[in-house]
Design a protein around this motif. Structure first.
Motif, PDB file in Angstrom:
ATOM      1  N   LYS A  69      15.933 -27.876 104.560  1.00  0.00           N
ATOM      2  CA  LYS A  69      16.338 -29.174 103.962  1.00  0.00           C
ATOM      3  C   LYS A  69      15.124 -29.724 103.058  1.00  0.00           C
ATOM      4  O   LYS A  69      15.300 -30.308 102.046  1.00  0.00           O
ATOM      5  CB  LYS A  69      16.884 -30.261 105.092  1.00  0.00           C
ATOM      6  CG  LYS A  69      17.880 -29.909 105.739  1.00  0.00           C
ATOM      7  CD  LYS A  69      18.355 -30.945 106.858  1.00  0.00           C
ATOM      8  CE  LYS A  69      19.621 -30.439 107.616  1.00  0.00           C
ATOM      9  NZ  LYS A  69      19.874 -31.664 108.658  1.00  0.00           N
ATOM     10  N   ALA A  70      14.023 -29.880 103.723  1.00  0.00           N
ATOM     11  CA  ALA A  70      12.824 -30.454 102.939  1.00  0.00           C
ATOM     12  C   ALA A  70      12.471 -30.031 101.705  1.00  0.00           C
ATOM     13  O   ALA A  70      12.366 -30.527 100.614  1.00  0.00           O
ATOM     14  CB  ALA A  70      11.831 -30.762 103.706  1.00  0.00           C
ATOM     15  N   LEU A  71      12.491 -28.371 101.832  1.00  0.00           N
ATOM     16  CA  LEU A  71      11.939 -27.601 100.787  1.00  0.00           C
ATOM     17  C   LEU A  71      13.189 -27.661  99.592  1.00  0.00           C
ATOM     18  O   LEU A  71      12.574 -27.563  98.331  1.00  0.00           O
ATOM     19  CB  LEU A  71      11.825 -26.157 101.035  1.00  0.00           C
ATOM     20  CG  LEU A  71      10.509 -26.039 102.088  1.00  0.00           C
ATOM     21  CD1 LEU A  71      10.518 -24.653 102.745  1.00  0.00           C
ATOM     22  CD2 LEU A  71       9.223 -26.259 101.342  1.00  0.00           C
ATOM     23  N   LEU A 113       4.535 -29.028 106.266  1.00  0.00           N
ATOM     24  CA  LEU A 113       4.661 -27.895 105.283  1.00  0.00           C
ATOM     25  C   LEU A 113       3.716 -27.446 104.204  1.00  0.00           C
ATOM     26  O   LEU A 113       3.541 -26.581 104.050  1.00  0.00           O
ATOM     27  CB  LEU A 113       6.056 -28.175 104.685  1.00  0.00           C
ATOM     28  CG  LEU A 113       7.316 -28.211 105.259  1.00  0.00           C
ATOM     29  CD1 LEU A 113       8.433 -28.367 104.657  1.00  0.00           C
ATOM     30  CD2 LEU A 113       7.500 -26.796 106.125  1.00  0.00           C
ATOM     31  N   ILE A 114       3.204 -29.143 103.974  1.00  0.00           N
ATOM     32  CA  ILE A 114       1.912 -28.909 103.090  1.00  0.00           C
ATOM     33  C   ILE A 114       0.642 -28.202 103.795  1.00  0.00           C
ATOM     34  O   ILE A 114       0.115 -27.223 103.380  1.00  0.00           O
ATOM     35  CB  ILE A 114       1.510 -30.261 102.892  1.00  0.00           C
ATOM     36  CG1 ILE A 114       2.482 -30.957 101.977  1.00  0.00           C
ATOM     37  CG2 ILE A 114       0.002 -30.306 101.927  1.00  0.00           C
ATOM     38  CD1 ILE A 114       2.303 -32.282 101.469  1.00  0.00           C
ATOM     39  N   HIS A 115       0.459 -28.363 105.102  1.00  0.00           N
ATOM     40  CA  HIS A 115      -0.632 -27.853 106.019  1.00  0.00           C
ATOM     41  C   HIS A 115      -0.376 -26.322 106.038  1.00  0.00           C
ATOM     42  O   HIS A 115      -1.236 -25.465 106.192  1.00  0.00           O
ATOM     43  CB  HIS A 115      -0.583 -28.161 107.428  1.00  0.00           C
ATOM     44  CG  HIS A 115      -1.263 -29.660 107.307  1.00  0.00           C
ATOM     45  ND1 HIS A 115      -0.805 -30.442 108.728  1.00  0.00           N
ATOM     46  CD2 HIS A 115      -1.730 -30.467 106.660  1.00  0.00           C
ATOM     47  CE1 HIS A 115      -1.383 -31.805 108.336  1.00  0.00           C
ATOM     48  NE2 HIS A 115      -2.124 -31.746 107.102  1.00  0.00           N
ATOM     49  N   ARG A 116       1.052 -25.912 106.218  1.00  0.00           N
ATOM     50  CA  ARG A 116       1.307 -24.715 106.330  1.00  0.00           C
ATOM     51  C   ARG A 116       1.279 -23.561 105.054  1.00  0.00           C
ATOM     52  O   ARG A 116       1.248 -22.446 104.803  1.00  0.00           O
ATOM     53  CB  ARG A 116       2.823 -24.451 106.815  1.00  0.00           C
ATOM     54  CG  ARG A 116       2.910 -24.929 108.195  1.00  0.00           C
ATOM     55  CD  ARG A 116       2.251 -24.245 109.293  1.00  0.00           C
ATOM     56  NE  ARG A 116       2.547 -24.338 110.630  1.00  0.00           N
ATOM     57  CZ  ARG A 116       3.561 -23.904 111.275  1.00  0.00           C
ATOM     58  NH1 ARG A 116       4.376 -22.928 110.674  1.00  0.00           N
ATOM     59  NH2 ARG A 116       4.068 -24.394 112.420  1.00  0.00           N
ATOM     60  N   GLY A 117       1.022 -24.467 104.078  1.00  0.00           N
ATOM     61  CA  GLY A 117       1.028 -23.772 102.640  1.00  0.00           C
ATOM     62  C   GLY A 117       2.159 -23.619 101.943  1.00  0.00           C
ATOM     63  O   GLY A 117       2.198 -22.603 101.002  1.00  0.00           O
ATOM     64  N   LEU A 118       3.146 -24.201 102.445  1.00  0.00           N
ATOM     65  CA  LEU A 118       4.621 -23.844 101.683  1.00  0.00           C
ATOM     66  C   LEU A 118       4.894 -24.986 100.381  1.00  0.00           C
ATOM     67  O   LEU A 118       5.642 -24.529  99.659  1.00  0.00           O
ATOM     68  CB  LEU A 118       5.810 -24.080 102.710  1.00  0.00           C
ATOM     69  CG  LEU A 118       6.021 -22.679 103.745  1.00  0.00           C
ATOM     70  CD1 LEU A 118       4.885 -22.552 104.462  1.00  0.00           C
ATOM     71  CD2 LEU A 118       7.510 -23.406 104.656  1.00  0.00           C
ATOM     72  N   LEU A 119       4.112 -25.978 100.719  1.00  0.00           N
ATOM     73  CA  LEU A 119       4.013 -27.123  99.553  1.00  0.00           C
ATOM     74  C   LEU A 119       2.619 -27.456  99.226  1.00  0.00           C
ATOM     75  O   LEU A 119       1.619 -27.222 100.055  1.00  0.00           O
ATOM     76  CB  LEU A 119       4.706 -28.403  99.952  1.00  0.00           C
ATOM     77  CG  LEU A 119       6.099 -28.474 100.155  1.00  0.00           C
ATOM     78  CD1 LEU A 119       6.656 -29.548 100.881  1.00  0.00           C
ATOM     79  CD2 LEU A 119       7.299 -27.932  99.002  1.00  0.00           C
ATOM     80  N   THR A 179       8.301 -22.533 113.344  1.00  0.00           N
ATOM     81  CA  THR A 179       8.200 -23.522 114.265  1.00  0.00           C
ATOM     82  C   THR A 179       7.291 -24.768 113.857  1.00  0.00           C
ATOM     83  O   THR A 179       6.268 -24.516 113.153  1.00  0.00           O
ATOM     84  CB  THR A 179       7.436 -22.853 115.619  1.00  0.00           C
ATOM     85  OG1 THR A 179       8.194 -21.531 115.924  1.00  0.00           O
ATOM     86  CG2 THR A 179       7.249 -23.849 116.684  1.00  0.00           C
ATOM     87  N   LEU A 180       7.695 -25.948 113.969  1.00  0.00           N
ATOM     88  CA  LEU A 180       7.183 -26.955 113.676  1.00  0.00           C
ATOM     89  C   LEU A 180       6.767 -27.842 114.937  1.00  0.00           C
ATOM     90  O   LEU A 180       7.475 -27.827 115.950  1.00  0.00           O
ATOM     91  CB  LEU A 180       7.863 -27.959 112.868  1.00  0.00           C
ATOM     92  CG  LEU A 180       8.198 -27.324 111.494  1.00  0.00           C
ATOM     93  CD1 LEU A 180       8.912 -28.342 110.522  1.00  0.00           C
ATOM     94  CD2 LEU A 180       6.994 -27.021 110.503  1.00  0.00           C
ATOM     95  N   ALA A 181       5.785 -28.864 114.772  1.00  0.00           N
ATOM     96  CA  ALA A 181       5.442 -29.976 115.695  1.00  0.00           C
ATOM     97  C   ALA A 181       6.445 -31.128 115.775  1.00  0.00           C
ATOM     98  O   ALA A 181       6.622 -31.306 114.697  1.00  0.00           O
ATOM     99  CB  ALA A 181       3.643 -30.265 115.776  1.00  0.00           C
TER     100      ALA A 181
END
Length: 606
Positions: free
Chosen positions: A420-422, A478-484, A511-513
């Motif tokens: 949804k966010a992406l 998502l920023i931390h994961r490098g997707l954004l 998987t997210l926190a």
């Protein structure tokens, strides 16, 4: 046993007697006895003890036993005045010479010094290096030179002060006088710098634990920071606290907001008039101001042991700075809290500033230190373990007194949320920042959304069942994961990376926190932790404040919070019982015990 050893043992017994009779403590804290032993043996010493571990006693107590005067080099006027007041309260002849004093007072102090009436003299490094003071040194019997906040001498320290770099010259003027260097924060490189620049001869190194077990470390996601600050401060019900901000304007804005909401607060930064800063400091020390909102210009050396919380509105530049600033909480050993509001965009802004600097050794060190600070802020394991490991004090067992121990991170299948966010970032054209994307996801009907017709998108409102804080946390992960990524060239607009494609297609699960939208363990205030009688403690605090106002001194100079809490637990109603309370020596027993015994008896109905 040699005569020298016998004499030393005898002197240590004398030191322990003075610890009880003058300072009111039954036993030394960790490291104190070893430091005092080295000082009495006239050895150079480097003491690395955490804030609140009692470093000042390591030169104050020997000063009572050594012939002559102890010189204490201190960086801040406020620290000198506080320490002098506290020592005089204990019956110790102490004085200071600094730029904030009237000439007549300076001359009076010098007369006492040359008559041999002072045991301890506090000085700024600038005063010590003046030629006319060097001439005075030749006429004095100097027993010990104590250099407080010694990390300031190191070019690799987090608080380098060039004027400290000249202090090594004092070894040429007083070659036989031992030097005691004290600091709470120094890594291996800084320690080496201190030893080299002060010309310490084969120094005794005494290093205590960096663990401040009474401080609870909490990092909270920064969502609505001013509201978060107000809610937290209100919950503390008048406890003393410091809020650190990254800019002068923020200190003034937040302080004004707190004052409008009934909090006794004041701003503090280097741009304010001296009179305003002095008034704020005095009000804070005397418990007339509860919260000081400040830049890093405030705090080092502030001798106020009953600060119950330190909050960082912005992330500090280094772990050393964070440790030093949070260490201003709970110096009396009672429960305290260190809260940091963290937003990754704050880190991006600092990284941008660091990247703009020239590539120098010091610049590379600053980047390394800030990288460690962001790792602490984004940690998913016990904060204390991360903090102590940074100082090479390795732990494996979780502390049980940080946000991650009290409320361990929980994870969930965040694939749908991520999609949804992406998708929302993609459909809004990858031209908008995080907060705007959250508004679209939640179906906001702002003028800007209508202007771009984003209320007509398929992603508008698909996340309305979750809060703003929830979606902010998801996007940050998502920023931390490098997707954004946040494109700083376009006002931090969110842009998809190649790694986002398989998640959007549903090829992989993510998987997210679970978003951590509340500060943990807020069912109690910091001052309510402990087994003591809370109602009696409040009455004893009120009595202490009345006595302090009558005698025109800070309340903690009368008794510390820990001493009052122990009274509220042990309920002493005789002089003998009062002497068993930590922090009650003979001098304070004579001055204050009867009033506090009467208050306790009155409370108990006796």
């Amino acid at each position: 046993m040699s005569t020298a050893q016998t004499n030393l043992d005898s002197r240590l017994l004398e030191a322990k007697a003075k610890l009880r009779d003058v300072f009111g403590y039954d036993a030394f804290r960790f490291g104190q006895e070893a430091i005092i032993r080295a000082v009495l043996e006239r050895r150079d010493t480097l003491a690395l003890l955490p804030t609140g571990a009692g470093k000042s006693l390591c030169y104050q107590l020997p000063a009572l036993m050594l012939p002559g005067v102890t010189l204490v080099i201190s960086p801040l006027v406020s620290l000198m005045d506080d320490q002098v007041a506290a020592m005089q309260e204990l019956g110790i002849a102490a004085g200071a010479v600094h730029s904030g004093m009237q000439p007549a007072d300076v001359m009076d102090t010098f007369r006492k010094l040359h008559r041999g009436d002072l045991k301890v003299l506090y000085l700024a490094p600038e005063r010590l290096m003046q030629p006319n003071f060097r001439e005075r040194l030749a006429e004095l019997d100097v027993a010990l030179i104590a250099v407080d906040e010694a990390h300031c001498i190191s070019q690799w320290g987090h608080d380098f002060r060039p004027e400290y770099g000249q202090l090594g010259q004092i070894r040429e003027w007083l070659p036989g006088t031992p030097v005691l260097a004290l600091t709470a924060t120094a890594d291996a490189v800084t320690r080496h710098d201190i030893i080299e620049r002060l010309h310490l001869h084969d120094p005794e190194l005494v290093q205590g634990s960096f663990d401040r077990a009474n401080i609870r470390y909490v990092v909270q996601e920064k969502f609505k920071p001013r509201e978060q600050v107000l809610a937290y401060v209100k919950r503390q019900k008048g406890a003393s606290g410091i809020i650190y901000c990254g800019s002068r304007k923020k200190t003034e804005d937040i302080a004004e907001s707190l004052m409008r909401n009934g909090v006794r607060a004041a701003p503090y930064h280097a741009g304010l008039p001296h009179e305003d800063r002095h008034s704020t400091l005095k009000g804070f020390l005397r418990d007339d101001i509860d919260v000081v909102v400040a830049t890093v210009a405030f705090g080092m050396g502030i001798n106020k042991p009953n600060v119950r919380f330190v909050m960082h509105f912005d992330i500090p530049r280094s772990v050393e700075a964070y440790y030093q600033e949070t260490g201003r909480a709970g110096r009396d050993g009672a429960p305290a809290e260190a809260i940091m509001l963290y937003e990754p965009n704050d880190s991006n802004w600092i990284w941008r500033l660091l990247d703009e600097q020239d590539d120098t050794p010091r610049g590379r060190v600053e980047k390394q230190k800030f990288s460690a600070m962001t790792s602490f802020a984004e940690a998913q394991t016990c904060r204390r373990i991360v903090l102590l490991n940074y100082f090479n004090e390795y732990r494996e067992r979780a502390c049980g007194n940080c946000d991650l121990c009290l409320q361990p991170p929980r994870s969930y299948d965040g694939t749908v949320d991520a999609q949804k966010a992406l998708s929302c970032v993609y459909r809004t054209g990858q031209q908008f920042g995080l907060h705007y994307v959250v508004e679209v996801l939640r179906g906001a009907q702002t003028q800007k959304i209508k202007q771009y017709r984003h209320d007509e998108l398929s992603t508008w409102g698909i996340g309305k069942d979750n809060s703003q804080e929830h979606w902010t946390s998801v996007l940050r992960q998502l920023i931390h994961r490098g997707l954004l990524i946040q494109d700083i060239r376009r006002h931090s607009a969110l842009v998809l990376t190649e790694e986002a494609r398989p998640v959007l297609r549903g090829d992989i699960a993510l998987t997210l926190a679970v978003p951590r939208v509340q500060t943990v363990a807020q069912t109690d205030t910091v001052t309510d932790r402990g087994q003591h009688d809370k109602a009696l403690f409040k009455r004893l605090r009120a009595l202490r404040k009345a006595i302090a106002e009558r005698e025109e001194k800070p309340p903690f100079v009368v008794f510390s919070d820990v001493t009052l809490q122990e009274m509220a637990l042990m309920l002493p109603t005789t002089h003998d019982a009062m002497l068993r309370i930590s922090g009650v020596g003979q001098v304070k027993l004579e001055r204050y015990a009867d009033a506090f015994i009467a208050e306790i008896k009155n409370y108990l109905g006796n």
